[in-house]
Design a protein around this motif. Structure first.
Motif, PDB file in Angstrom:
ATOM      1  N   VAL A  34      23.011   0.714 107.428  1.00 53.11           N
ATOM      2  CA  VAL A  34      22.119  -0.311 106.763  1.00 53.11           C
ATOM      3  C   VAL A  34      20.782  -0.530 107.683  1.00 53.11           C
ATOM      4  O   VAL A  34      19.454  -1.364 107.272  1.00 53.11           O
ATOM      5  N   VAL A  35      21.650  -1.066 108.773  1.00 53.92           N
ATOM      6  CA  VAL A  35      20.505  -1.940 109.729  1.00 53.92           C
ATOM      7  C   VAL A  35      19.348  -0.873 110.011  1.00 53.92           C
ATOM      8  O   VAL A  35      18.343  -1.117 110.273  1.00 53.92           O
ATOM      9  N   LYS A  36      20.540   0.639 110.207  1.00 57.06           N
ATOM     10  CA  LYS A  36      18.937   1.098 110.777  1.00 57.06           C
ATOM     11  C   LYS A  36      17.878   1.313 109.680  1.00 57.06           C
ATOM     12  O   LYS A  36      16.980   1.316 109.562  1.00 57.06           O
ATOM     13  N   SER A  37      18.220   1.341 107.965  1.00 56.06           N
ATOM     14  CA  SER A  37      17.108   1.154 106.960  1.00 56.06           C
ATOM     15  C   SER A  37      16.063   0.310 107.008  1.00 56.06           C
ATOM     16  O   SER A  37      14.938   0.360 106.549  1.00 56.06           O
ATOM     17  N   VAL A  38      16.490  -1.118 107.313  1.00 54.41           N
ATOM     18  CA  VAL A  38      16.240  -2.062 108.202  1.00 54.41           C
ATOM     19  C   VAL A  38      14.674  -2.106 108.853  1.00 54.41           C
ATOM     20  O   VAL A  38      14.240  -2.384 108.344  1.00 54.41           O
ATOM     21  N   MET A  39      15.155  -1.509 109.380  1.00 49.77           N
ATOM     22  CA  MET A  39      14.805  -1.211 111.049  1.00 49.77           C
ATOM     23  C   MET A  39      13.296  -0.109 110.288  1.00 49.77           C
ATOM     24  O   MET A  39      12.129  -0.748 111.131  1.00 49.77           O
ATOM     25  N   ILE A  40      13.315   0.915 109.704  1.00 51.21           N
ATOM     26  CA  ILE A  40      13.241   1.923 109.479  1.00 51.21           C
ATOM     27  C   ILE A  40      11.612   1.252 108.556  1.00 51.21           C
ATOM     28  O   ILE A  40      10.588   1.396 108.614  1.00 51.21           O
TER      29      ILE A  40
END
Length: 247
Positions: A34-40
């Motif tokens: 989820v955090v990776k999706s936000v960062m991307i």
């Protein structure tokens, strides 16, 4: 887990946390999906914002040169050519719109004020059409500036929730265990700010530049219309003669 196993596991957890990669790439790779999706999503939004900023800055610079030409043509003492100027720039389009109305001449019963207003309206319409080309993309800058910090904050909250969950599972509240999870969570907020701050600053700057160009262009159009309304439409007679001959 019995006390002996817990005592053995805790040093391993602490050792893994102590050797965690705290670089930006490492924080990204350690993050939850989820955090990776936000960062991307924030990085992509930032790239789109920078593309818009560069494209609109170049466009406004070109339009600024055209508006300066228009202001120069409207300056007192300037001999604006009655012939329609060639070219596809903003200044040429605006001047063509004004000279087209000027050549038609005053209609029967039309006052000089109405004649001038007709020319000014035609030039303002051409000016607005060119300046509207700057507007697409600006709402995306405003939206990114307003929303990106909250999207980053969502990633931070989610990451901290995972950190607390890991603390509960490991039964260890030492900073070495907590730090990597909190760092990757805060990294999402940092990316959100990196995306939002340039977007807000660029949006305000571009909007101010666009407003100044519109104001200068409209003032020049008014001055040009006032100047042309004092000149006799020399081509009106030839239009009348051609119309009479056709009859």
């Amino acid at each position: 887990m019995n006390p002996t196993d817990a005592a053995t596991a805790l040093p391993e957890v602490a050792n893994a946390a102590a050797h965690a990669d705290m670089s930006m790439l490492g924080l990204f790779l350690m993050a939850d999906w989820v955090v990776k999706s936000v960062m991307i999503s924030l990085v992509l939004a930032s790239l789109v914002c920078w593309a818009i900023i560069v494209e609109k800055s170049l466009l406004l610079s070109r339009l600024g040169r055209e508006v300066r030409k228009l202001v120069g043509a409207a300056a007192p003492g300037s001999q604006a050519a009655p012939q329609a100027p060639q070219g596809e720039g903003l200044a040429a389009r605006v001047l063509r719109a004004g000279t087209r109305e000027w050549r038609d001449g005053r209609e029967d019963g039309e006052s000089r004020f109405e004649y001038r207003h007709r020319m000014e309206h035609a030039m303002r319409h051409a000016l607005s059409g060119e300046l509207r080309k700057v507007e697409p993309g600006l709402p995306f800058l405003a939206t990114t500036g307003a929303v990106a910090p909250f999207i980053g904050l969502f990633g931070t909250v989610w990451g901290i929730m995972n950190s607390f969950s890991n603390i509960a599972q490991s039964n260890d509240t030492s900073l070495a265990v907590v730090a990597p999870g909190i760092a990757e969570a805060l990294f999402a907020t940092a990316i959100g700010l990196v995306a939002a701050i340039p977007a807000v600053m660029a949006y305000n700057r571009l909007l101010v530049r666009l407003g100044r160009l519109r104001q200068d262009g409209q003032s020049a159009a008014a001055d040009l219309a006032s100047s042309l309304s004092r000149r006799p439409p020399v081509l009106a007679a030839s239009h009348a003669n051609r119309a009479a001959a056709a009859e």
